[in-house]
Design a protein around this motif. Structure first.
Motif, mmCIF file in Angstrom:
data_model
loop_
_atom_site.group_PDB
_atom_site.id
_atom_site.type_symbol
_atom_site.label_atom_id
_atom_site.label_comp_id
_atom_site.label_asym_id
_atom_site.label_seq_id
_atom_site.Cartn_x
_atom_site.Cartn_y
_atom_site.Cartn_z
ATOM 1 N N ARG A 71 13.272 0.385 0.608
ATOM 2 C CA ARG A 71 12.213 1.319 0.983
ATOM 3 C C ARG A 71 11.330 1.663 -0.215
ATOM 4 O O ARG A 71 10.114 1.800 -0.077
ATOM 5 C CB ARG A 71 12.832 2.596 1.578
ATOM 6 C CG ARG A 71 13.545 2.400 2.895
ATOM 7 C CD ARG A 71 13.892 3.745 3.512
ATOM 8 N NE ARG A 71 12.679 4.463 3.874
ATOM 9 C CZ ARG A 71 12.101 4.426 5.082
ATOM 10 N NH1 ARG A 71 12.641 3.696 6.039
ATOM 11 N NH2 ARG A 71 11.012 5.114 5.316
ATOM 12 N N ILE A 72 11.940 1.800 -1.374
ATOM 13 C CA ILE A 72 11.173 2.142 -2.577
ATOM 14 C C ILE A 72 10.234 1.003 -2.982
ATOM 15 O O ILE A 72 9.127 1.238 -3.485
ATOM 16 C CB ILE A 72 12.129 2.487 -3.738
ATOM 17 C CG1 ILE A 72 12.930 3.746 -3.405
ATOM 18 C CG2 ILE A 72 11.353 2.686 -5.046
ATOM 19 C CD1 ILE A 72 13.989 4.086 -4.426
ATOM 20 N N SER A 73 10.666 -0.231 -2.737
ATOM 21 C CA SER A 73 9.927 -1.404 -3.222
ATOM 22 C C SER A 73 8.727 -1.781 -2.362
ATOM 23 O O SER A 73 7.921 -2.619 -2.764
ATOM 24 C CB SER A 73 10.870 -2.601 -3.331
ATOM 25 O OG SER A 73 11.374 -2.959 -2.048
ATOM 26 N N ILE A 74 8.585 -1.194 -1.166
ATOM 27 C CA ILE A 74 7.475 -1.518 -0.268
ATOM 28 C C ILE A 74 6.524 -0.330 -0.182
ATOM 29 O O ILE A 74 6.942 0.784 0.120
ATOM 30 C CB ILE A 74 7.992 -1.888 1.139
ATOM 31 C CG1 ILE A 74 8.952 -3.075 1.046
ATOM 32 C CG2 ILE A 74 6.823 -2.226 2.063
ATOM 33 C CD1 ILE A 74 9.602 -3.438 2.367
ATOM 34 N N ASP A 75 5.253 -0.576 -0.436
ATOM 35 C CA ASP A 75 4.255 0.497 -0.452
ATOM 36 C C ASP A 75 3.688 0.800 0.927
ATOM 37 O O ASP A 75 3.472 1.961 1.275
ATOM 38 C CB ASP A 75 3.111 0.143 -1.415
ATOM 39 C CG ASP A 75 3.577 0.095 -2.863
ATOM 40 O OD1 ASP A 75 4.472 0.884 -3.215
ATOM 41 O OD2 ASP A 75 3.060 -0.740 -3.628
ATOM 42 N N ASP A 76 3.402 -0.238 1.697
ATOM 43 C CA ASP A 76 2.816 -0.042 3.018
ATOM 44 C C ASP A 76 3.818 0.674 3.931
ATOM 45 O O ASP A 76 4.928 0.190 4.155
ATOM 46 C CB ASP A 76 2.430 -1.399 3.627
ATOM 47 C CG ASP A 76 1.744 -1.243 4.967
ATOM 48 O OD1 ASP A 76 2.447 -1.291 5.996
ATOM 49 O OD2 ASP A 76 0.508 -1.045 4.982
ATOM 50 N N GLU A 77 3.428 1.830 4.462
ATOM 51 C CA GLU A 77 4.346 2.673 5.217
ATOM 52 C C GLU A 77 4.848 2.005 6.498
ATOM 53 O O GLU A 77 6.042 2.066 6.814
ATOM 54 C CB GLU A 77 3.677 4.010 5.558
ATOM 55 C CG GLU A 77 3.415 4.903 4.351
ATOM 56 C CD GLU A 77 4.704 5.357 3.681
ATOM 57 O OE1 GLU A 77 5.751 5.407 4.367
ATOM 58 O OE2 GLU A 77 4.670 5.666 2.481
ATOM 59 N N LYS A 137 7.072 -0.957 5.613
ATOM 60 C CA LYS A 137 8.323 -0.409 5.091
ATOM 61 C C LYS A 137 9.224 0.060 6.229
ATOM 62 O O LYS A 137 10.430 -0.239 6.240
ATOM 63 C CB LYS A 137 8.030 0.769 4.163
ATOM 64 C CG LYS A 137 9.273 1.475 3.639
ATOM 65 C CD LYS A 137 8.947 2.827 3.045
ATOM 66 C CE LYS A 137 7.987 2.707 1.882
ATOM 67 N NZ LYS A 137 7.736 4.029 1.238
ATOM 68 N N ARG A 157 4.820 13.332 4.199
ATOM 69 C CA ARG A 157 4.192 12.199 4.874
ATOM 70 C C ARG A 157 2.935 12.592 5.628
ATOM 71 O O ARG A 157 1.904 11.942 5.539
ATOM 72 C CB ARG A 157 5.175 11.555 5.848
ATOM 73 C CG ARG A 157 6.404 10.944 5.212
ATOM 74 C CD ARG A 157 6.231 9.468 4.873
ATOM 75 N NE ARG A 157 7.544 8.882 4.718
ATOM 76 C CZ ARG A 157 8.114 8.111 5.632
ATOM 77 N NH1 ARG A 157 7.485 7.805 6.748
ATOM 78 N NH2 ARG A 157 9.317 7.609 5.417
ATOM 79 N N SER A 166 -0.034 13.326 3.516
ATOM 80 C CA SER A 166 -0.615 12.158 2.840
ATOM 81 C C SER A 166 -1.445 11.282 3.765
ATOM 82 O O SER A 166 -2.114 10.356 3.335
ATOM 83 C CB SER A 166 0.497 11.309 2.222
ATOM 84 O OG SER A 166 1.362 10.773 3.217
#
Length: 230
Positions: free
Chosen positions: A137-143, A146, A226, A229
Motif C-alpha cells: 500500500r505504501i509503494s503505490i501512489d494512485d489511490e 492501490k 482521505r 485530500s
C-alpha cells in the motif's frame, strides 16, 4: 460497522471492565498445575487472545476487501486497510508473548526465544505476508490502483494465514506445546478448567473489543485524511 455503533460508549466501558478483570483475575485466579507450563499457563489470557483477535480483525479486513472488489467504495478500502493494520499489531503482540512463553517452557529454560514449532513458524510467515500488504500500500501512489491491488492481495494474505496458522500445524508430526497441534490435545482436554474459563472467555471479549476500538479510531482518522485530500 455503523457509525452510531462505533461511537457508542457502552461497549467501550465493557471493554475497559473486561480487561481490568482479565488482568486482575488473570494473576489471582487459581490455575491447574500442568507439567512444563506451571504458572506460565496464565499467559493463555494474553497470548492466545492476541491470536484470536488477529484472526477476527483479519477476517473483517477480508470481508471489506471483497466488498471493495464488488463495489469500489473508498470507505470499504479504508476499513479493510485499517483492520489489516490493527490485526498486524495484535499479531506482533501474539508473537512476542508467545516468544516470552516459549523462553520458560521449551528447550533450555530461560535461554531459548524460538523453537522449531510449525505454529510459530506459520504465524511468522502469516505476519510477514501482512507486512508485505502494508508495504504494498505504501509503494503505490494512485489511490484507486492501490485499493484494487491491495484488496486482491488481502485475499491471498488471508488464505496464507489460514493455511500456515490453522491447517499446517495440525498436519505436522512435530511435537508442540500448542493445544491441538503435534499430537497435543486441545484446550478442553488439557489446558482449561472451570477457573480458567471464567477468565479466558471474558479476556477474549475484552481484547476483541479493544481491537475494534483501536481500529475504529484509526478508521475515523483515515477518513478525515482521505476525504480532505479529495
Amino acid at each position: 460497522m455503523k457509525q452510531s455503533i462505533l461511537t457508542a460508549k457502552w461497549w467501550k466501558i465493557a471493554c475497559i471492565v473486561l480487561l481490568i478483570y482479565t488482568v486482575i483475575a488473570g494473576f489471582l485466579v487459581p490455575v491447574p498445575a500442568k507439567p512444563i507450563l506451571h504458572e506460565t499457563i496464565r499467559n493463555l489470557y494474553f497470548h492466545v487472545c492476541m491470536w484470536f483477535v488477529m484472526m477476527f480483525v483479519f477476517s473483517i479486513s477480508l470481508i471489506y476487501s471483497i466488498k471493495y472488489l464488488m463495489n469500489p467504495k473508498l470507505e470499504f478500502d479504508i476499513i479493510a486497510s485499517e483492520m489489516a493494520n490493527t490485526g498486524t499489531v495484535f499479531g506482533v503482540l501474539g508473537l512476542v508473548t508467545g516468544m516470552l512463553w516459549l523462553r520458560y517452557t521449551w528447550g533450555e529454560t530461560g535461554k531459548d526465544w524460538w523453537a522449531p514449532d510449525p505454529k510459530l513458524n506459520g504465524a511468522l510467515i502469516a505476519l510477514l505476508s501482512y507486512f508485505a500488504y502494508i508495504v504494498l500500500r505504501i509503494s503505490i501512489d494512485d489511490e484507486q490502483k492501490k485499493a484494487r491491488i491491495a484488496a486482491v492481495y488481502n485475499v491471498f494474505a488471508y488464505v496464507m494465514m489460514m493455511v500456515f496458522v490453522m491447517v499446517y500445524p495440525r498436519l505436522s508430526s512435530v511435537d508442540s506445546l500448542h493445544p491441538g497441534n503435534g499430537g497435543n490435545p486441545g484446550f478442553n482436554q488439557y489446558d482449561l478448567d472451570n477457573h480458567m474459563r471464567m477468565v479466558f472467555y471474558p479476556a477474549v471479549m475484552g481484547w476483541v473489543l479493544l481491537s475494534v476500538w483501536v481500529a475504529s479510531v484509526n478508521i475515523r482518522l483515515e477518513k478525515i485524511k482521505r476525504y480532505n485530500s479529495i
